[in-house]
Design a protein around this motif. Structure first.
Motif, PDB file in Angstrom:
ATOM      1  N   VAL A 188       0.868  -1.168   0.000  1.00 37.77           N
ATOM      2  CA  VAL A 188       0.000   0.000   0.000  1.00 37.77           C
ATOM      3  C   VAL A 188       0.909   1.223   0.000  1.00 37.77           C
ATOM      4  O   VAL A 188       1.733   1.386   0.905  1.00 37.77           O
ATOM      5  CB  VAL A 188      -0.931   0.017   1.225  1.00 37.77           C
ATOM      6  N   THR A 218       2.827  -1.024   4.193  1.00 36.26           N
ATOM      7  CA  THR A 218       2.422   0.348   3.891  1.00 36.26           C
ATOM      8  C   THR A 218       3.632   1.282   3.897  1.00 36.26           C
ATOM      9  O   THR A 218       4.443   1.248   4.832  1.00 36.26           O
ATOM     10  CB  THR A 218       1.385   0.842   4.918  1.00 36.26           C
ATOM     11  N   THR A 269      -1.206  -0.837  -4.299  1.00 36.36           N
ATOM     12  CA  THR A 269      -2.436  -0.055  -4.216  1.00 36.36           C
ATOM     13  C   THR A 269      -2.091   1.354  -3.766  1.00 36.36           C
ATOM     14  O   THR A 269      -1.464   1.543  -2.713  1.00 36.36           O
ATOM     15  CB  THR A 269      -3.422  -0.691  -3.221  1.00 36.36           C
ATOM     16  N   PRO A 294      -8.253   2.290  -5.557  1.00 39.04           N
ATOM     17  CA  PRO A 294      -8.419   1.076  -4.753  1.00 39.04           C
ATOM     18  C   PRO A 294      -9.751   0.408  -5.059  1.00 39.04           C
ATOM     19  O   PRO A 294     -10.760   1.088  -5.273  1.00 39.04           O
ATOM     20  CB  PRO A 294      -8.382   1.600  -3.314  1.00 39.04           C
TER      21      PRO A 294
END
Length: 459
Positions: free
Chosen positions: A236, A380, A357, A332
């Protein structure tokens, strides 16, 4: 009623090689010519039962080899029979045109080896040619529900002689509203025929199809989701809103192919134009394109003429491209299932891949919940365009900036301190392309005027 995904008490034993199966020599030879000797898990588990004529309920992650798992038994058990005009003997029902074409392409070599005639029946293509193919006699038909329904209504196709029926990606057909057409088809095929249902997920209305139409099915669940694939990495990337287009552009300019997913047809077309104006070989794919356009775009993406495919969820299933190692959710997905199907375009058949993403700071909680629902553990990272970390994760690099279709080059950020504003900006164009303010421009003009005045005065 929920389908219990446990094998029956006495399933046929899985096989370790295709040679262990009682396949015709022509099929074995074709498998060998295509470098296939050992079946994938879903094939090893289901082929013995399917070849024996059992109904099969199979779940395997997209890219796990389901097409040959149902295709080889369908072809082998149909071989030696000839279809009458308009009366096929075997049917594969799929949700999308792209998947229909992919299934057909995968099975044609084996059908040819067994001297079986195939017809592909999908919307967006000439219904006259499809009618002619059925009239000439086709033992095997690969179809989407809508076009097959149209041909049945026109009395160009009759299904009472179909003894082997396959539903591929049945859950998506139900999600797309095709359940009435699917049940209509299953009510018309031979009542004593073999039915096989293969899908990446089994839920919702699929339970109705299983309980009503499959008789004592052999049930196999192999490699159920993208979250279980150890060769697939999930990331992410948190991006600043104005920098999102620049990040996307640099990812698209990487070496190697990439598939970019967006939510709408308009966004796909807009990003595609921007990427091509930036020097990136991109093409768009969505339901607003004609079928010949979609077919040509996919062919160019597969052969490398196009390195970036910008698509809506129409490409989330039925798209197989060798060596596609990066999928990017520019928008997303809104559903865990959509995430898994998008992700399934990479890390196929044992290869490695990465799913990225892009999220804005305000989307982080929502995307975290989506990932949890999909069973995904993602790393992330905050990134900005031009940063080494973005390149490390995605291979991003600066685009050439040379437009591919003529016209002006697309604007892009010069550095991480001047964020790219994307298309449709309402910012004052008097800033120029170098990031200078209006005040600086006016000061420069004033200095030039003073210098000219001194020259006129001779000093």
């Amino acid at each position: 009623m929920s389908v219990a995904l446990t094998p029956p008490v006495s399933p046929a034993s899985p096989v370790a090689s295709f040679a262990e199966l009682e396949l015709p020599a022509a099929v074995l030879r074709t498998l060998t010519e295509r470098g296939l000797r050992e079946p994938f898990p879903i094939q090893a588990a289901t082929l013995p039962s399917a070849l024996a004529g059992r109904d099969v309920l199979g779940r395997g992650r997209t890219g796990s080899g389901k097409t040959l798992a149902f295709g080889l038994p369908l072809l082998v058990r149909t071989a030696g029979r000839r279809a009458e005009p308009k009366r096929p003997l075997a049917l594969v029902l799929v949700p999308t045109r792209e998947l229909a074409q992919q299934v057909s392409e995968a099975l044609v070599p084996y059908a040819d080896a067994l001297r079986l005639r195939m017809a592909t029946v999908v919307g967006g293509m000439s219904i006259g040619r499809q009618t002619a193919a059925l009239r000439d006699g086709a033992e095997v038909v690969v179809a989407t529900p809508g076009r097959l329904h149209d041909l049945i209504e026109r009395k160009a196709c009759r299904l009472e002689r179909v003894r082997i029926t396959v539903l591929d990606e049945a859950d998506q057909m139900c999600d797309m509203g095709f359940l009435p057409q699917v049940t209509e088809v299953l009510d018309q095929v031979h009542h004593d025929g073999q039915r096989m249902l293969f899908s990446a997920t089994l839920d919702r209305e699929v339970d109705q199809l299983v309980s009503r139409y499959l008789h004592d099915p052999v049930v196999h669940s192999v490699d159920p989701s993208a979250g279980a694939v150890t060769t697939m990495d999930h990331h992410v990337l948190v991006v600043h809103g104005p920098d999102r287009y620049a990040v996307t552009t640099e990812i698209a300019a990487r070496d190697g192919r990439v598939l970019l997913f967006l939510d709408t047809k308009h966004a796909v077309d807009q990003l595609t134009r921007h990427l091509r104006a930036s020097g990136v070989h991109a093409a768009g794919l969505h339901s607003g394109k004609s079928q010949p356009q979609r077919t040509r775009t996919l062919a160019q993406f597969k052969n490398g003429q196009v390195t970036v495919l910008v698509a809506t969820n129409v490409a989330a299933r039925g798209l197989h491209v060798d060596d596609l190692d990066l999928v990017v959710n520019v928008d997303p997905p809104t559903d865990p299932k959509d995430y898994l199907h998008r992700a399934g375009r990479t890390a196929r058949a044992g290869e490695s891949g990465r799913v990225v993403t892009l999220v804005l700071p305000g989307q982080r909680r929502e995307v975290s919940q989506l990932m949890a629902g999909a069973g995904i553990e993602a790393k992330t990272t905050k990134v900005r365009s031009g940063e080494a970390e973005l390149s490390r994760i995605t291979g991003a690099k600066a685009p050439s900036g040379t437009p591919l279709d003529g016209g002006p080059a697309a604007p892009r950020a010069k550095n991480t301190n001047t964020p790219f504003r994307g298309l449709g900006t309402s910012k004052d164009t008097s800033r120029g392309t170098g990031g200078k303010s209006r005040k600086a421009t006016e000061a420069r003009k004033l200095a030039e005027a003073r210098k000219a005045a001194r020259v006129r005065r001779g000093g």
